[in-house]
Design an enzyme around this catalytic site. Structure first.
Site, PDB file in Angstrom:
ATOM      1  N   SER A   1      49.682  33.454  43.935  1.00 58.08           N
ATOM      2  CA  SER A   1      48.701  34.394  43.383  1.00 58.08           C
ATOM      3  C   SER A   1      49.403  35.556  42.707  1.00 58.08           C
ATOM      4  O   SER A   1      48.973  36.036  41.666  1.00 58.08           O
ATOM      5  CB  SER A   1      47.782  34.899  44.495  1.00 58.08           C
ATOM      6  OG  SER A   1      48.517  35.677  45.399  1.00 58.08           O
TER       7      SER A   1
ATOM      8  N   ARG B   1      48.529  35.736  38.825  1.00 57.58           N
ATOM      9  CA  ARG B   1      47.715  36.876  38.423  1.00 57.58           C
ATOM     10  C   ARG B   1      48.331  37.556  37.202  1.00 57.58           C
ATOM     11  O   ARG B   1      47.669  37.805  36.198  1.00 57.58           O
ATOM     12  CB  ARG B   1      47.595  37.878  39.554  1.00 57.58           C
ATOM     13  CG  ARG B   1      46.731  39.076  39.211  1.00 57.58           C
ATOM     14  CD  ARG B   1      46.665  40.077  40.321  1.00 57.58           C
ATOM     15  NE  ARG B   1      46.064  39.513  41.522  1.00 57.58           N
ATOM     16  CZ  ARG B   1      46.726  39.190  42.597  1.00 57.58           C
ATOM     17  NH1 ARG B   1      48.022  39.384  42.653  1.00 57.58           N
ATOM     18  NH2 ARG B   1      46.119  38.667  43.635  1.00 57.58           N
TER      19      ARG B   1
ATOM     20  N   ASN C   1      46.720  37.174  33.369  1.00 57.61           N
ATOM     21  CA  ASN C   1      46.280  38.364  32.649  1.00 57.61           C
ATOM     22  C   ASN C   1      47.014  38.530  31.334  1.00 57.61           C
ATOM     23  O   ASN C   1      46.407  38.808  30.300  1.00 57.61           O
ATOM     24  CB  ASN C   1      46.493  39.606  33.513  1.00 57.61           C
ATOM     25  CG  ASN C   1      45.302  39.886  34.399  1.00 57.61           C
ATOM     26  OD1 ASN C   1      44.286  40.356  33.929  1.00 57.61           O
ATOM     27  ND2 ASN C   1      45.422  39.542  35.668  1.00 57.61           N
TER      28      ASN C   1
END
Lengths: 298, 157
Positions: A225, A229, A233
């Site tokens: 994660s 992440r 993004n």
């Protein structure tokens, strides 16, 4: 747009392809000329652009901070020292706020993560075609490459290799400190005796594999994660920049509209790049803190 | 987005950067920060101490001033007392001196009076003699009547 007869799809694909140096299936090493060749290289390849920019930015960061650190005075600080101290205090404050153990290594790591990822993400703010065009020019005239096959991706954090690499290092450190602080048995019991536990020995034996499944997934999810992440993004942000850049080829009206969109997205993106760098730093600190936590007795 | 050696390269790069930051960037900066924090805290403490000391000094100064004033008035009172004493003494001295001079003058006057009286007595004797001579129209034996005349003269007092 870089290329005379490029379709929008080709343009996007070109932008999303790393400059890859690796081992061809026939055994020789070289730069991949197409995305297919890069894929065929498999694991034995390296993304030259990702490595170049991440190392360049990391060195720039360390050089600047080292320069200030060497001349750091306890008296009235100058402008640059003031700025550097502000960043250092910010990282130090974040570590002090979230990390309860005692480890002099965590705060410098948090600082490195924050500034390095911020700089890497900030590459996203440079208009998407500038550096790839410059790279194409250099590739064509200095190295004699086919300009269509010079790929250049300037934002290392849109390359999952970069984010996974960092997350992997952080993960290794959490494992190391978990073993160091809790011991092999403590760490193993943390993975197997939660969240279900029972005083009944037989029932406990049944619970162990279930616990392990749950805890192991939770453990693996942390680096995944963490890296996904950041990657997600930045990749999405980069993609939007590329799509906006496509609008410049669509005539005056759409081009001007695209200009406004570009400005707006870039301003918004300043927030995202800072936020993502901050999140990566804070999560690293939190994972380190979790590694340091010795579980209470059950 | 192929996973390849870049992954390992990034991990190594990351580790090297973190190590460099840990070894060469962090310590001087954080030392400077803590040192400055300490200096500021020390400075503030010193300022407070200085203020406190100043207050004390002011208090001491007013005390001294009060003492000095007290002493000055005491000295003044003593001086005044002494001055009156001196004046009194001088007055006494002057009075005794005046007395002495007066008594001296009195004695002298008495002497003078006595002398004048003696003289007068002589004069009277002579005059009496001359008168008697004239009255008797003859020579009177002065020696023979001396005692009588002296008695006469003695009556003149």
């Amino acid at each position: 747009m870089s290329g005379e007869a490029q379709t929008a799809g080709e343009y996007i694909k070109h932008h999303l392809q790393n400059l890859t140096y690796g081992k061809f299936p026939d055994g020789h090493w070289g730069l991949a000329e197409t995305a297919e060749q890069a894929k065929e290289m498999g694991f034995m390849a390296i993304h030259v652009d990702t490595m170049f920019w991440s190392i360049f930015l990391g060195v720039a960061f360390l050089w600047l901070f080292r320069k200030v650190a060497k001349t750091a005075t306890t008296g009235v600080p100058g402008g640059l020292q003031n700025f550097v101290e502000m960043v250092v205090e910010f990282a130090d404050g974040s570590v002090k706020g979230a990390f309860n153990g005692r480890n002099p290594f965590i705060a410098p790591m948090a600082l490195t993560i924050f500034v390095w990822i911020f700089l890497i993400n900030a590459m996203d703010l440079i208009p998407v075609d500038w550096l790839p065009l410059a790279a194409t020019f250099i590739g064509q005239h200095v190295f004699g490459m086919d300009p269509h096959h010079v790929y250049f991706k300037v934002v290392p954090s849109t390359d999952p290799n970069a984010t996974f690499g960092m997350a992997l290092s952080v993960f290794m450190l959490t494992l190391y400190y978990s073993f160091k602080k809790k011991g092999a048995i403590g760490f193993a019991s943390e993975l197997t005796l939660h969240p279900f536990s029972s005083d009944n020995k037989v029932l406990q034996l049944v619970f162990i594999p279930i616990n392990f499944m749950l805890e192991f997934v939770a453990l693996i999810a942390k680096p995944l994660s963490l890296s996904l992440r950041l990657y997600g993004n930045m990749f999405a942000g980069e993609m939007i920049f590329i799509l906006i850049a496509l609008m410049y080829g669509g005539g005056w009206a759409i081009g001007i509209f695209g200009g406004f969109l570009h400005l707006g997205w870039a301003i918004f993106h300043i927030l995202i790049i800072t936020l993502q760098a901050y999140i990566f730093m804070v999560l690293t600190i939190v994972y380190m803190d979790l590694a340091y936590q010795v579980p209470e007795e059950h | 987005m192929n996973i390849n050696l870049t992954l390992i390269g990034q991990s190594i790069t990351f580790a090297v950067f973190v190590w460099f930051c840990y070894a060469y960037v962090w310590p001087p900066l954080i030392n400077a920060l803590t040192e400055r924090k300490k200096q500021i805290a020390d400075g503030l403490a010193a300022a407070e101490r200085g203020q406190h000391e100043q207050e004390l000094a002011e208090k001491k100064a007013t005390e001294r001033l009060k003492d000095a004033k007290g002493q000055a008035s005491e000295i003044l009172a003593q001086a005044q007392k002494r001055a009156t004493e001196i004046v009194d003494e001088a007055k006494d001295d002057a009075r005794t001196e005046a007395e002495r001079i007066k008594s001296g003058a009195d004695a002298e006057i008495e002497q003078e009076v006595n002398r004048a009286r003696e003289h007068l007595r002589q004069e009277v004797v002579t005059l009496a003699m001359a008168g008697a001579e004239k009255v008797l129209k003859r020579e009177v034996d002065a020696t023979a009547h001396a005692s009588t005349l002296n008695d006469l003269a003695a009556q003149l007092k």
